[in-house]
Design a protein around this motif. Structure first.
Motif, PDB file in Angstrom:
ATOM      1  N   LYS A  85      12.191   7.241 -15.849  1.00 17.95           N
ATOM      2  CA  LYS A  85      11.083   7.839 -16.585  1.00 17.95           C
ATOM      3  C   LYS A  85      10.988   7.254 -17.994  1.00 17.95           C
ATOM      4  O   LYS A  85      12.000   6.859 -18.590  1.00 17.95           O
ATOM      5  N   LEU A  86       9.768   7.227 -18.515  1.00 12.37           N
ATOM      6  CA  LEU A  86       9.536   6.784 -19.889  1.00 12.37           C
ATOM      7  C   LEU A  86       9.325   8.006 -20.769  1.00 12.37           C
ATOM      8  O   LEU A  86       8.413   8.796 -20.546  1.00 12.37           O
ATOM      9  N   PHE A  87      10.181   8.161 -21.781  1.00 11.39           N
ATOM     10  CA  PHE A  87      10.054   9.231 -22.770  1.00 11.39           C
ATOM     11  C   PHE A  87       9.277   8.667 -23.963  1.00 11.39           C
ATOM     12  O   PHE A  87       9.735   7.752 -24.648  1.00 11.39           O
ATOM     13  N   LEU A  88       8.088   9.230 -24.210  1.00  5.16           N
ATOM     14  CA  LEU A  88       7.244   8.801 -25.327  1.00  5.16           C
ATOM     15  C   LEU A  88       7.206   9.884 -26.392  1.00  5.16           C
ATOM     16  O   LEU A  88       6.834  11.034 -26.109  1.00  5.16           O
ATOM     17  N   ASN A  89       7.573   9.535 -27.619  1.00  4.04           N
ATOM     18  CA  ASN A  89       7.535  10.498 -28.710  1.00  4.04           C
ATOM     19  C   ASN A  89       6.097  10.854 -29.069  1.00  4.04           C
ATOM     20  O   ASN A  89       5.212   9.989 -29.090  1.00  4.04           O
ATOM     21  N   SER A  90       5.876  12.144 -29.372  1.00  8.73           N
ATOM     22  CA  SER A  90       4.522  12.627 -29.640  1.00  8.73           C
ATOM     23  C   SER A  90       4.558  13.684 -30.737  1.00  8.73           C
ATOM     24  O   SER A  90       5.395  14.588 -30.718  1.00  8.73           O
ATOM     25  N   PHE A  91       3.654  13.558 -31.695  1.00 12.35           N
ATOM     26  CA  PHE A  91       3.557  14.550 -32.763  1.00 12.35           C
ATOM     27  C   PHE A  91       2.806  15.788 -32.261  1.00 12.35           C
ATOM     28  O   PHE A  91       1.794  15.659 -31.565  1.00 12.35           O
ATOM     29  N   PRO A  92       3.256  16.973 -32.624  1.00 10.55           N
ATOM     30  CA  PRO A  92       2.612  18.201 -32.137  1.00 10.55           C
ATOM     31  C   PRO A  92       1.135  18.307 -32.486  1.00 10.55           C
ATOM     32  O   PRO A  92       0.369  18.891 -31.728  1.00 10.55           O
ATOM     33  N   ALA A  93       0.720  17.749 -33.634  1.00 12.56           N
ATOM     34  CA  ALA A  93      -0.671  17.901 -34.074  1.00 12.56           C
ATOM     35  C   ALA A  93      -1.461  16.607 -33.969  1.00 12.56           C
ATOM     36  O   ALA A  93      -2.517  16.467 -34.575  1.00 12.56           O
ATOM     37  N   ALA A  94      -0.966  15.634 -33.184  1.00 11.11           N
ATOM     38  CA  ALA A  94      -1.658  14.354 -33.055  1.00 11.11           C
ATOM     39  C   ALA A  94      -1.948  14.059 -31.585  1.00 11.11           C
ATOM     40  O   ALA A  94      -1.306  14.600 -30.694  1.00 11.11           O
ATOM     41  N   PHE A  95      -2.941  13.208 -31.360  1.00 15.54           N
ATOM     42  CA  PHE A  95      -3.255  12.794 -29.998  1.00 15.54           C
ATOM     43  C   PHE A  95      -3.932  11.429 -30.035  1.00 15.54           C
ATOM     44  O   PHE A  95      -4.394  10.970 -31.090  1.00 15.54           O
ATOM     45  N   VAL A  96      -3.995  10.783 -28.883  1.00 18.17           N
ATOM     46  CA  VAL A  96      -4.570   9.440 -28.770  1.00 18.17           C
ATOM     47  C   VAL A  96      -6.086   9.550 -28.641  1.00 18.17           C
ATOM     48  O   VAL A  96      -6.599  10.362 -27.869  1.00 18.17           O
ATOM     49  N   GLY A  97      -6.812   8.722 -29.391  1.00 22.75           N
ATOM     50  CA  GLY A  97      -8.266   8.716 -29.317  1.00 22.75           C
ATOM     51  C   GLY A  97      -8.764   8.161 -27.994  1.00 22.75           C
ATOM     52  O   GLY A  97      -8.033   7.479 -27.267  1.00 22.75           O
TER      53      GLY A  97
END
Length: 239
Positions: A85-97
């Motif tokens: 599996k690939l673990f991708l870090n993600s900010f709680p208040a951000a998302f990809v456009g």
């Protein structure tokens, strides 16, 4: 040759994401000593990830880091034929456009079906809107993503509220609790409290920051199914 900080700004580094390196640190299944997956770690040389995050957070531009991490983390994972599996870090208040998400879909297709773990970081308060956007996007990608909570046990974002909000599949116990777990009585008690919580919520526990054989052997006595740390495998940049 890596330029020094006096020769290149953070802005310049991040404006060329195709040149940013990514390291991948393995995550192991304790029972079988097999690789469960890899965490993608951005290496924006000559700056540290924390320096870049602090700079972009002040400018309210964490979405840009989210996009770079998502696209190029997946790109390098696929390019190097990494397994699990690939673990991708993600900010709680951000998302990809939307525009970048289209590029991600074109790159990945259905290659991450049942192989993607969104790892929620602790740098900002969580956002219902950002979370909903992620759900919609990954449903469209048919990735069947899982969620992990990073740095659990630090008290940031109030840990149990974070569990109730995201309903994660995996919780990563913070390295500060894992450090010297074989001898530190306070850390041992904190570990037991977290594991009791995991039973209530039915989540898989991952110990991060396992750096010694003594820590590893101690943790094997507890229901910690996954481990990550320098003792097991250091982050590696694949060319």
């Amino acid at each position: 040759m890596i330029k020094g900080k006096d020769a290149v700004t953070i802005e310049e580094v991040m404006s060329h994401p195709e040149q940013i390196k990514f390291a991948f640190q393995p995550i192991f299944v304790v029972e079988t000593n097999s690789i469960y997956g890899y965490e993608a770690l951005m290496r924006p040389e000559p700056y540290s990830p924390m320096e870049v995050i602090a700079d972009f957070a002040k400018k309210q531009r964490l979405n840009e880091i989210e996009e770079i991490t998502t696209y190029y983390g997946a790109y390098h994972f696929l390019k190097n034929n990494l397994q699990g599996k690939l673990f991708l870090n993600s900010f709680p208040a951000a998302f990809v456009g939307e525009e970048m998400m289209k590029k991600v879909h074109e790159l990945c297709g259905d290659k991450f079906k049942n192989k993607l773990v969104i790892e929620i970081l602790e740098y900002t308060n969580y956002s219902a809107f950002a979370h909903q956007q992620k759900i919609i996007q990954f449903k469209e990608s048919r990735a069947s993503e899982e969620y992990a909570i990073d740095d659990f046990g630090t008290g940031k974002n109030i840990d149990t509220q974070c569990i109730e909000f995201y309903k994660p599949d995996i919780v990563k116990i913070d390295h500060k609790i894992i450090s010297n777990i074989d001898t530190d009585v306070r850390n041992q008690k904190a570990l037991i409290d977290i594991l009791e919580m995991s039973l209530r919520y039915g989540v898989t526990m991952l110990a991060e920051g396992v750096e010694t054989e003594a820590e590893f052997n101690y943790l094997k006595n507890y229901p910690v199914k996954l481990m990550q740390g320098f003792y097991l495998g250091k982050p590696q940049v694949y060319e």
